[in-house]
Design an enzyme around this catalytic site. Structure first.
Site, PDB file in Angstrom:
ATOM      1  N   ARG A 122     -56.022 -66.039 -65.887  1.00  0.00           N
ATOM      2  CA  ARG A 122     -56.518 -65.822 -64.524  1.00  0.00           C
ATOM      3  C   ARG A 122     -55.425 -65.949 -63.455  1.00  0.00           C
ATOM      4  O   ARG A 122     -55.712 -66.156 -62.290  1.00  0.00           O
ATOM      5  CB  ARG A 122     -57.681 -66.768 -64.195  1.00  0.00           C
ATOM      6  N   LYS A 144     -48.595 -55.643 -54.873  1.00  0.00           N
ATOM      7  CA  LYS A 144     -49.388 -54.623 -55.561  1.00  0.00           C
ATOM      8  C   LYS A 144     -48.934 -54.527 -57.014  1.00  0.00           C
ATOM      9  O   LYS A 144     -47.750 -54.346 -57.302  1.00  0.00           O
ATOM     10  CB  LYS A 144     -49.218 -53.257 -54.895  1.00  0.00           C
ATOM     11  N   GLU A 186     -37.958 -43.587 -50.488  1.00  0.00           N
ATOM     12  CA  GLU A 186     -38.778 -44.670 -49.946  1.00  0.00           C
ATOM     13  C   GLU A 186     -38.107 -45.327 -48.739  1.00  0.00           C
ATOM     14  O   GLU A 186     -38.780 -45.782 -47.811  1.00  0.00           O
ATOM     15  CB  GLU A 186     -39.065 -45.717 -51.026  1.00  0.00           C
ATOM     16  N   LYS A 228     -41.474 -53.537 -44.412  1.00  0.00           N
ATOM     17  CA  LYS A 228     -42.600 -53.691 -45.334  1.00  0.00           C
ATOM     18  C   LYS A 228     -43.192 -55.088 -45.270  1.00  0.00           C
ATOM     19  O   LYS A 228     -44.426 -55.250 -45.279  1.00  0.00           O
ATOM     20  CB  LYS A 228     -42.173 -53.374 -46.769  1.00  0.00           C
ATOM     21  N   GLU A 238     -54.605 -54.057 -47.769  1.00  0.00           N
ATOM     22  CA  GLU A 238     -54.634 -52.653 -47.357  1.00  0.00           C
ATOM     23  C   GLU A 238     -55.996 -52.220 -46.814  1.00  0.00           C
ATOM     24  O   GLU A 238     -56.575 -51.215 -47.217  1.00  0.00           O
ATOM     25  CB  GLU A 238     -54.225 -51.739 -48.522  1.00  0.00           C
ATOM     26  N   ARG A 242     -51.576 -51.521 -43.572  1.00  0.00           N
ATOM     27  CA  ARG A 242     -50.747 -51.381 -44.770  1.00  0.00           C
ATOM     28  C   ARG A 242     -50.828 -49.976 -45.366  1.00  0.00           C
ATOM     29  O   ARG A 242     -49.903 -49.528 -46.042  1.00  0.00           O
ATOM     30  CB  ARG A 242     -51.145 -52.425 -45.822  1.00  0.00           C
ATOM     31  N   ASN A 246     -48.196 -45.780 -47.397  1.00  0.00           N
ATOM     32  CA  ASN A 246     -48.481 -44.693 -48.337  1.00  0.00           C
ATOM     33  C   ASN A 246     -48.147 -43.314 -47.770  1.00  0.00           C
ATOM     34  O   ASN A 246     -48.581 -42.301 -48.332  1.00  0.00           O
ATOM     35  CB  ASN A 246     -49.946 -44.742 -48.762  1.00  0.00           C
ATOM     36  N   HIS A 249     -47.580 -40.403 -50.116  1.00  0.00           N
ATOM     37  CA  HIS A 249     -48.072 -40.752 -51.444  1.00  0.00           C
ATOM     38  C   HIS A 249     -49.338 -40.000 -51.852  1.00  0.00           C
ATOM     39  O   HIS A 249     -49.555 -39.775 -53.046  1.00  0.00           O
ATOM     40  CB  HIS A 249     -48.318 -42.261 -51.534  1.00  0.00           C
ATOM     41  N   HIS A 253     -48.790 -38.413 -55.199  1.00  0.00           N
ATOM     42  CA  HIS A 253     -49.501 -38.848 -56.403  1.00  0.00           C
ATOM     43  C   HIS A 253     -50.260 -37.697 -57.052  1.00  0.00           C
ATOM     44  O   HIS A 253     -50.332 -37.596 -58.287  1.00  0.00           O
ATOM     45  CB  HIS A 253     -50.469 -39.981 -56.068  1.00  0.00           C
ATOM     46  N   HIS A 268     -41.034 -40.448 -59.194  1.00  0.00           N
ATOM     47  CA  HIS A 268     -41.949 -40.918 -58.158  1.00  0.00           C
ATOM     48  C   HIS A 268     -41.327 -40.770 -56.771  1.00  0.00           C
ATOM     49  O   HIS A 268     -41.983 -40.315 -55.829  1.00  0.00           O
ATOM     50  CB  HIS A 268     -42.337 -42.372 -58.403  1.00  0.00           C
TER      51      HIS A 268
END
Length: 368
Positions: A122, A144, A186, A228, A238, A242, A246, A249, A253, A268
Site C-alpha cells: 500500500r 505521476k 518537454e 513544474k 490535476e 496542472r 499536458n 500531449h 498521445h 514520446h
C-alpha cells in the site's frame, strides 16, 4: 555546485529536487539519509550497463544495502505484465514498508518503479534518479506514476510523490542525440505554457542545449523544474492548473497510440513536439492565437530537429485520432479537452472542444 528546488503542496510531503553535475558519487549519502532498511534499484538493462556499477558502488560506500532489479528497455515495459513481475520480485526479495525503491532510468523506469512503489504494501518510499533529459524535466517530478494499456497511454496509475529526485546533468552525456532532442521538446513546452522569456532563450542562446551543451542543459533543467514544481504544488491531482503541463500531449498521445507506442517511429518527446505544433496551429485556425506564434513554435521545434507535421510521421485517420483523444484521461463527459494557447507563454485549458472541429483540422493537416 548544485541547485535544490523544494516541491511542496498542501496534499503531500515536501521533497527536494537536486540538480547539478557530478552528483552520482554523492548519491549514497543522500540515499542513506532516507533508507531505513534495504534498497532496490529498479532500472532497465541499458541503464544498468551504463550506470549500475557506479550507483551500487556509491550506495555501498555509504553503507546502504542495495540490489538491482532490471526490466527490458522501452515503452513496452509499462505494462501490467511487467508491473506484476516487478512486484513479484519485490515480494521475493522480502521487502517491507521500511524499505526503499530507487528508480534509475528514463520515464518508463520512473513510471513503472513509481507505480510499483505506490502499490507495494500500500505504498513505500521511492527516489527518482532520472537518466534522460525528458525524465529530468518532466516525469521524475510531480508524483505521476502509470502504465499503458492497448487503449491508451498512462491510463492506469497513481499519484505517489518521491522522497527525493537527483538530476545529474552529467548522465545526459550518454544519451543518443535523438533522445536528447526528445527531452528538449518537454523543455520547450514549459516555456510555451507560461514563460515566454524562457522560450525566447531556448530559441536563441540556449538552443545549444538541444545538442548537449552542459551549461545550457543545467539552466534548462533548473527552470523547467521551477515551473513544474510550482504548478504541482498548487494542483497535485490535476483538477485544475496542472493540466497545462499536458500541452501537446492530447494530440501526441493519440498519435503515439496509433503508431503502437513504437519509439523507432516516434519517441514520446517527438510526439509532444508535434502535439505542441498542432495545438498552436489549431488555436490559430480558431482565432485563439496569432498565426505568427504558430509559425514560430513550428520553426523553433524544427530547428531542434523535432517533428512538426503529421504527414511526416505516418498516415492517420482523423476519426481514429479524435476517438483516441476522446479517451484521454483529461476528457470529461465524452467531449474533448485540449490544452491550447492564446500566445507563447499563455496556455489554457479548453474543455469544450468539438470533435468535428478537431477532425476537420486534422484533415487539413494530412489525415484522411
Amino acid at each position: 555546485m548544485s541547485t535544490v528546488i523544494t516541491v511542496s503542496g498542501g496534499g503531500f510531503r515536501a521533497y527536494d529536487v537536486v540538480i547539478g553535475r557530478g552528483l552520482l558519487p554523492d548519491l549514497g549519502r543522500r540515499i542513506a539519509a532516507l533508507a531505513q532498511g534495504r534498497t532496490v534499484i529498479i532500472t532497465d538493462e541499458t541503464v544498468a550497463a551504463l550506470h549500475g556499477p557506479a550507483v551500487l558502488a556509491a550506495l555501498e560506500a555509504a553503507g546502504v544495502r542495495a540490489r538491482l532489479l532490471t526490466v527490458p528497455p522501452g515503452e513496452a515495459s509499462k505494462s501490467f505484465a511487467e508491473l506484476e513481475r516487478v512486484i513479484d520480485r519485490l515480494l521475493a526479495f522480502g521487502l517491507d514498508r521500511r524499505d526503499l525503491i530507487v528508480a534509475l532510468g528514463g520515464g518508463v523506469v520512473g513510471d513503472l518503479a513509481g507505480l510499483a512503489a505506490a502499490l507495494f504494501m500500500r505504498g513505500i518510499d521511492f527516489v527518482q534518479v532520472p537518466t534522460t533529459l525528458l525524465a529530468q524535466v518532466d516525469s521524475s517530478v510531480g508524483g505521476k506514476t502509470a502504465i499503458d494499456t492497448p487503449r491508451g497511454k498512462n491510463l492506469v496509475g497513481a499519484f505517489h510523490q518521491p522522497r527525493l529526485v537527483v538530476a545529474d546533468i552529467d548522465l545526459l552525456a550518454t544519451l543518443p542525440p535523438r533522445q536528447l532532442r526528445s527531452g528538449w521538446a518537454e523543455v520547450l513546452k514549459h516555456g510555451l505554457i507560461c514563460d515566454p522569456a524562457f522560450f525566447d532563450w531556448l530559441a536563441g542562446e540556449g538552443a545549444v542545449g538541444a545538442g548537449g551543451d552542459p551549461a545550457a542543459l543545467t539552466r534548462a533543467v533548473v527552470r523547467s523544474i521551477e515551473i513544474k514544481s510550482a504548478i504541482v504544488g498548487e494542483d497535485e491531482k490535476e483538477v485544475g492548473r496542472r493540466a497545462l503541463l499536458n500541452l501537446g500531449h492530447t494530440f501526441g498521445h493519440a498519435i503515439e497510440a496509433e503508431l503502437g507506442f513504437d519509439e523507432t517511429k516516434l519517441t514520446h518527446g517527438e510526439a509532444v513536439a508535434l502535439g505542441c505544433a498542432l495545438a498552436f496551429r489549431f488555436a490559430a485556425t480558431n482565432g485563439l492565437c496569432s498565426g505568427e506564434d504558430a509559425v514560430r513554435v513550428e520553426a523553433v521545434m524544427a530547428a531542434a530537429g523535432l517533428p512538426t507535421r503529421l504527414d511526416a510521421v505516418g498516415a492517420f485517420s482523423a476519426e481514429a485520432l479524435v476517438t483516441r483523444m476522446a479517451g484521454d484521461k483529461k476528457a470529461e463527459g465524452g467531449g474533448l479537452t485540449l490544452i491550447l494557447a492564446r500566445g507563447i507563454g499563455e496556455a489554457f485549458v479548453d474543455k469544450a472542444v468539438h470533435r468535428a472541429a478537431v477532425a476537420a483540422f486534422l484533415k487539413t493537416e494530412g489525415a484522411s
